[in-house]
Design a protein around this motif. Structure first.
Motif, mmCIF file in Angstrom:
data_model
loop_
_atom_site.group_PDB
_atom_site.id
_atom_site.type_symbol
_atom_site.label_atom_id
_atom_site.label_comp_id
_atom_site.label_asym_id
_atom_site.label_seq_id
_atom_site.Cartn_x
_atom_site.Cartn_y
_atom_site.Cartn_z
ATOM 1 N N LYS A 90 -36.130 -38.467 25.683
ATOM 2 C CA LYS A 90 -37.486 -38.927 26.028
ATOM 3 C C LYS A 90 -38.033 -38.205 27.254
ATOM 4 O O LYS A 90 -39.174 -38.406 27.630
ATOM 5 N N GLY A 91 -37.208 -37.393 27.899
ATOM 6 C CA GLY A 91 -37.648 -36.682 29.088
ATOM 7 C C GLY A 91 -37.549 -37.505 30.352
ATOM 8 O O GLY A 91 -38.187 -37.206 31.354
ATOM 9 N N GLN A 92 -36.728 -38.539 30.313
ATOM 10 C CA GLN A 92 -36.537 -39.383 31.489
ATOM 11 C C GLN A 92 -35.439 -38.805 32.375
ATOM 12 O O GLN A 92 -34.645 -37.976 31.942
ATOM 13 N N ALA A 93 -35.390 -39.267 33.599
ATOM 14 C CA ALA A 93 -34.412 -38.761 34.565
ATOM 15 C C ALA A 93 -33.004 -39.250 34.232
ATOM 16 O O ALA A 93 -32.806 -40.418 33.903
ATOM 17 N N VAL A 94 -32.066 -38.324 34.287
ATOM 18 C CA VAL A 94 -30.642 -38.643 34.171
ATOM 19 C C VAL A 94 -29.924 -37.834 35.250
ATOM 20 O O VAL A 94 -30.475 -36.878 35.793
ATOM 21 N N SER A 95 -28.715 -38.210 35.530
ATOM 22 C CA SER A 95 -27.972 -37.485 36.565
ATOM 23 C C SER A 95 -27.646 -36.077 36.084
ATOM 24 O O SER A 95 -27.521 -35.817 34.879
ATOM 25 N N SER A 96 -27.495 -35.186 37.026
ATOM 26 C CA SER A 96 -27.141 -33.810 36.678
ATOM 27 C C SER A 96 -25.766 -33.767 36.023
ATOM 28 O O SER A 96 -25.512 -32.938 35.137
ATOM 29 N N LEU A 145 -33.005 -30.369 23.410
ATOM 30 C CA LEU A 145 -31.690 -30.960 23.169
ATOM 31 C C LEU A 145 -31.703 -31.794 21.887
ATOM 32 O O LEU A 145 -30.742 -31.774 21.113
ATOM 33 N N ARG A 146 -32.803 -32.508 21.640
ATOM 34 C CA ARG A 146 -32.929 -33.301 20.412
ATOM 35 C C ARG A 146 -32.901 -32.391 19.186
ATOM 36 O O ARG A 146 -32.206 -32.682 18.203
ATOM 37 N N LEU A 147 -33.641 -31.286 19.240
ATOM 38 C CA LEU A 147 -33.654 -30.358 18.109
ATOM 39 C C LEU A 147 -32.261 -29.792 17.836
ATOM 40 O O LEU A 147 -31.849 -29.652 16.684
ATOM 41 N N GLN A 148 -31.542 -29.491 18.898
ATOM 42 C CA GLN A 148 -30.191 -28.950 18.697
ATOM 43 C C GLN A 148 -29.270 -30.016 18.119
ATOM 44 O O GLN A 148 -28.479 -29.730 17.220
ATOM 45 N N ARG A 149 -29.391 -31.241 18.611
ATOM 46 C CA ARG A 149 -28.561 -32.330 18.081
ATOM 47 C C ARG A 149 -28.834 -32.533 16.591
ATOM 48 O O ARG A 149 -27.908 -32.660 15.784
ATOM 49 N N ILE A 150 -30.104 -32.501 16.213
ATOM 50 C CA ILE A 150 -30.468 -32.679 14.808
ATOM 51 C C ILE A 150 -29.953 -31.505 13.972
ATOM 52 O O ILE A 150 -29.470 -31.698 12.850
ATOM 53 N N ALA A 151 -30.047 -30.289 14.515
ATOM 54 C CA ALA A 151 -29.540 -29.120 13.793
ATOM 55 C C ALA A 151 -28.032 -29.235 13.549
ATOM 56 O O ALA A 151 -27.524 -28.774 12.524
ATOM 57 N N ALA A 158 -23.370 -38.725 22.119
ATOM 58 C CA ALA A 158 -22.925 -39.543 23.256
ATOM 59 C C ALA A 158 -21.396 -39.582 23.325
ATOM 60 O O ALA A 158 -20.820 -39.429 24.406
ATOM 61 N N ALA A 159 -20.751 -39.762 22.177
ATOM 62 C CA ALA A 159 -19.290 -39.820 22.154
ATOM 63 C C ALA A 159 -18.685 -38.477 22.554
ATOM 64 O O ALA A 159 -17.723 -38.423 23.326
ATOM 65 N N ARG A 160 -19.251 -37.393 22.047
ATOM 66 C CA ARG A 160 -18.726 -36.061 22.385
ATOM 67 C C ARG A 160 -18.930 -35.737 23.867
ATOM 68 O O ARG A 160 -18.122 -35.048 24.471
ATOM 69 N N ALA A 161 -20.043 -36.194 24.426
ATOM 70 C CA ALA A 161 -20.357 -35.896 25.826
ATOM 71 C C ALA A 161 -19.728 -36.888 26.796
ATOM 72 O O ALA A 161 -19.674 -36.621 27.994
ATOM 73 N N GLY A 162 -19.293 -38.028 26.302
ATOM 74 C CA GLY A 162 -18.715 -39.037 27.186
ATOM 75 C C GLY A 162 -19.774 -39.779 27.989
ATOM 76 O O GLY A 162 -19.539 -40.166 29.132
ATOM 77 N N VAL A 163 -20.947 -39.940 27.385
ATOM 78 C CA VAL A 163 -22.041 -40.687 28.025
ATOM 79 C C VAL A 163 -22.487 -41.775 27.068
ATOM 80 O O VAL A 163 -22.068 -41.824 25.909
ATOM 81 N N SER A 164 -23.354 -42.636 27.529
ATOM 82 C CA SER A 164 -23.839 -43.721 26.678
ATOM 83 C C SER A 164 -24.962 -43.231 25.759
ATOM 84 O O SER A 164 -25.607 -42.218 26.029
ATOM 85 N N VAL A 165 -25.190 -43.976 24.700
ATOM 86 C CA VAL A 165 -26.295 -43.673 23.793
ATOM 87 C C VAL A 165 -27.621 -43.795 24.551
ATOM 88 O O VAL A 165 -28.552 -43.017 24.320
ATOM 89 N N ALA A 198 -32.516 -41.412 26.841
ATOM 90 C CA ALA A 198 -33.304 -41.116 28.046
ATOM 91 C C ALA A 198 -33.574 -39.617 28.162
ATOM 92 O O ALA A 198 -34.696 -39.195 28.458
ATOM 93 N N VAL A 199 -32.548 -38.801 27.931
ATOM 94 C CA VAL A 199 -32.721 -37.343 28.011
ATOM 95 C C VAL A 199 -33.741 -36.884 26.984
ATOM 96 O O VAL A 199 -34.645 -36.101 27.287
#
Length: 129
Positions: A59-65, A29-35, A44-51, A56-57
């Motif tokens: 870094k490979g940390q748990a986030v809600s589905s 996901l990071r590579l795609q965001r950078i691309a 974050a703004a496009r997805a409606g989630v926080s930075v 967290a995503v």
């Protein structure tokens, strides 16, 4: 001559473990965001989630589905996600036949159906009937 299991083993990559799957999702996901030349704040703004959720995503940390789905949709991965669900990998032929039976009906009623965890459970229910 090779059998089907040999061919299937070559076709599919190894199933990731819970230890290496989240970091790999975050990396991709990071590579795609950078691309896309987006900052974490842009995604974050496009997805409606926080930075913090984006961090967290990545870094490979748990986030809600729900948050992960929002991120995938913001990265235009919605169609890919649905096509993946339309073509699942089955553990055996019986599971594939069950899937075909459920999706082959005009209006499959899968809500409220229970999945039997063991063959013993099925025997107990048939004995009661």
């Amino acid at each position: 001559m090779r059998d089907l299991s040999d061919l299937m083993a070559q076709r599919r990559p190894d199933v990731p473990t819970m230890d290496n799957f989240p970091p790999e999702v975050g990396r991709r996901l990071r590579l795609q965001r950078i691309a896309f030349k987006w900052r974490q704040a842009d995604l974050a703004a496009r997805a409606g989630v926080s930075v913090q959720t984006i961090k967290a995503v990545e870094k490979g940390q748990a986030v809600s589905s729900w948050n992960l789905l929002r991120i995938l949709l913001a990265l235009n991965q919605g169609a890919d996600f649905l096509s993946m669900l339309a073509a699942p990998h089955f553990p055996n032929l019986k599971a594939h036949e069950q899937y075909v039976q459920l999706t082959g009906a005009k209006e499959p009623n899968v809500l409220g159906r229970r999945v039997r965890s063991t063959p013993a459970t099925a025997k107990k229910k048939s004995e009661k009937a």
